[in-house]
Design a protein around this motif. Structure first.
Motif, short mmCIF file in Angstrom:
data_model
loop_
_atom_site.label_atom_id
_atom_site.label_comp_id
_atom_site.label_asym_id
_atom_site.label_seq_id
_atom_site.Cartn_x
_atom_site.Cartn_y
_atom_site.Cartn_z
N CYS A 17 0.98 -1.17 -0.03
CA CYS A 17 -0.10 -0.10 -0.12
C CYS A 17 0.91 1.28 -0.16
O CYS A 17 1.93 0.99 0.11
CB CYS A 17 -0.78 0.09 1.18
SG CYS A 17 -1.85 -1.43 1.59
N ALA A 18 0.22 2.28 -0.09
CA ALA A 18 1.08 3.53 0.03
C ALA A 18 1.95 3.82 1.30
O ALA A 18 3.11 4.19 1.25
CB ALA A 18 0.22 4.65 -0.18
N ASN A 19 1.22 3.30 2.29
CA ASN A 19 2.30 3.59 3.72
C ASN A 19 2.49 2.21 4.45
O ASN A 19 2.48 1.97 5.55
CB ASN A 19 1.38 4.03 4.55
CG ASN A 19 -0.07 3.44 4.85
OD1 ASN A 19 -0.71 2.74 4.18
ND2 ASN A 19 -0.72 4.09 5.89
N CYS A 20 2.63 1.08 3.69
CA CYS A 20 3.21 -0.29 4.00
C CYS A 20 4.19 -0.95 3.22
O CYS A 20 3.83 -0.79 2.05
CB CYS A 20 1.91 -1.41 4.41
SG CYS A 20 1.03 -1.67 2.82
N ASP A 39 -5.05 -12.93 4.22
CA ASP A 39 -4.38 -12.87 5.21
C ASP A 39 -2.96 -12.97 5.06
O ASP A 39 -1.99 -12.63 6.10
CB ASP A 39 -4.71 -14.19 6.37
CG ASP A 39 -4.73 -15.46 5.51
OD1 ASP A 39 -4.36 -15.63 4.39
OD2 ASP A 39 -5.14 -16.47 6.37
N GLU A 40 -2.60 -13.11 3.70
CA GLU A 40 -1.12 -13.01 3.38
C GLU A 40 -0.87 -11.33 3.02
O GLU A 40 0.28 -11.11 2.78
CB GLU A 40 -0.91 -13.88 2.26
CG GLU A 40 -1.00 -15.24 2.40
CD GLU A 40 -0.70 -16.30 1.19
OE1 GLU A 40 -0.80 -15.67 0.11
OE2 GLU A 40 -0.66 -17.32 1.46
N LEU A 41 -1.72 -10.62 2.80
CA LEU A 41 -1.56 -9.16 2.45
C LEU A 41 -1.20 -8.30 3.59
O LEU A 41 -1.28 -8.90 4.75
CB LEU A 41 -3.11 -8.58 1.94
CG LEU A 41 -3.40 -9.38 0.38
CD1 LEU A 41 -4.87 -8.60 0.33
CD2 LEU A 41 -2.44 -8.96 -0.53
N PRO A 42 -0.60 -7.09 3.30
CA PRO A 42 -0.07 -6.16 4.38
C PRO A 42 -1.41 -6.08 5.22
O PRO A 42 -2.73 -5.92 4.85
CB PRO A 42 0.41 -5.06 3.61
CG PRO A 42 0.64 -5.38 2.43
CD PRO A 42 0.00 -6.64 2.16
N ALA A 43 -1.40 -5.52 6.50
CA ALA A 43 -2.57 -5.31 7.39
C ALA A 43 -3.43 -3.92 6.66
O ALA A 43 -4.54 -4.12 6.88
CB ALA A 43 -2.10 -5.00 8.77
N ARG A 46 -6.97 -3.40 2.96
CA ARG A 46 -8.54 -4.00 3.50
C ARG A 46 -9.14 -3.62 2.27
O ARG A 46 -8.62 -3.11 1.17
CB ARG A 46 -8.96 -2.95 4.50
CG ARG A 46 -8.08 -3.18 5.78
CD ARG A 46 -8.72 -2.13 6.94
NE ARG A 46 -8.63 -0.67 6.80
CZ ARG A 46 -7.37 -0.08 6.98
NH1 ARG A 46 -6.45 -0.58 7.58
NH2 ARG A 46 -7.41 1.13 6.60
N ASN A 47 -10.46 -4.27 2.27
CA ASN A 47 -11.45 -4.09 1.12
C ASN A 47 -11.67 -2.70 0.68
O ASN A 47 -11.73 -1.86 1.50
CB ASN A 47 -12.92 -4.68 1.67
CG ASN A 47 -13.85 -4.71 0.43
OD1 ASN A 47 -13.47 -5.35 -0.52
ND2 ASN A 47 -14.93 -4.32 0.82
N GLY A 48 -11.63 -2.27 -0.77
CA GLY A 48 -11.44 -1.10 -1.28
C GLY A 48 -10.44 -0.18 -1.22
O GLY A 48 -10.10 1.10 -1.85
N ARG A 49 -9.29 -0.73 -0.68
CA ARG A 49 -8.12 -0.03 -0.48
C ARG A 49 -7.25 -0.42 -1.97
O ARG A 49 -7.04 -1.50 -2.55
CB ARG A 49 -7.15 -0.54 0.51
CG ARG A 49 -5.75 0.17 0.91
CD ARG A 49 -6.40 1.45 1.49
NE ARG A 49 -5.43 2.46 2.08
CZ ARG A 49 -4.92 2.22 3.07
NH1 ARG A 49 -5.19 1.34 3.97
NH2 ARG A 49 -4.23 3.11 3.71
N ASP A 50 -6.46 0.76 -2.41
CA ASP A 50 -5.79 0.80 -3.44
C ASP A 50 -4.46 0.14 -2.88
O ASP A 50 -3.68 0.22 -1.89
CB ASP A 50 -5.32 2.06 -4.30
CG ASP A 50 -6.71 2.67 -4.93
OD1 ASP A 50 -7.41 1.83 -5.14
OD2 ASP A 50 -6.82 3.87 -4.88
N VAL A 51 -3.76 -0.82 -4.24
CA VAL A 51 -2.57 -1.36 -3.72
C VAL A 51 -1.61 -1.65 -4.95
O VAL A 51 -2.09 -1.00 -6.00
CB VAL A 51 -2.56 -2.74 -3.29
CG1 VAL A 51 -3.22 -3.01 -1.94
CG2 VAL A 51 -3.61 -3.69 -4.18
N PHE A 52 -0.58 -1.65 -4.65
CA PHE A 52 0.59 -1.86 -6.12
C PHE A 52 1.24 -3.30 -5.74
O PHE A 52 1.41 -3.94 -4.77
CB PHE A 52 1.84 -0.91 -5.63
CG PHE A 52 1.38 0.74 -5.56
CD1 PHE A 52 0.90 1.54 -6.63
CD2 PHE A 52 1.26 1.12 -4.06
CE1 PHE A 52 0.57 2.79 -6.27
CE2 PHE A 52 0.64 2.48 -4.08
CZ PHE A 52 0.48 3.37 -5.19
#
Length: 123
Positions: A17-20, A39-43, A46-52
């Protein structure tokens, strides 16, 4: 959006994520989206969160594809059953048919997310 062959022929990506910090995840392809266990993703993913998402040739190798996308919780029943089995391809499920069935049912209840990607970039 159609996923590139660089993405569809691999199974591990780094998601952040932008901050993880980036986390390695095993993913499967279900249609035109990547799916993985949540459960393997950064904390913060969450649902609806943008990720790279970055797919590498090998761990620490050069990046083959970089994508951005949004995390969406999905029900296991909404996925191709082969996608869930592909996520478990590296996991020992048991020695007997009953042990395997029990393990698959247990993993079927885990949080599963789709990474709906957009605008792929090649490195």
């Amino acid at each position: 959006m159609t996923l590139s062959a660089d993405v569809t022929r691999h199974h591990t990506a780094w998601v952040h994520c932008a901050n993880c910090r980036p986390h390695p995840v095993r993913y499967a392809v279900d249609g035109d989206r990547l799916v993985c266990f949540g459960d393997e993703l950064p904390a913060d993913a969450r649902n609806g969160r943008d990720v790279f998402v970055t797919v590498h040739e090998i761990a620490g190798g050069h990046a083959l594809a970089q994508l951005s996308g949004t995390v969406h919780d999905v029900a296991a029943d909404d996925l191709d059953p082969n996608a869930i089995l592909e996520l478990l391809d590296h996991v020992a499920l048991g020695r007997t048919a009953q042990e395997v069935d029990t393990a698959i049912a247990r993993h079927h209840r885990r949080r599963i997310v789709a990474l709906d990607t957009r605008a792929p970039q090649r490195s």
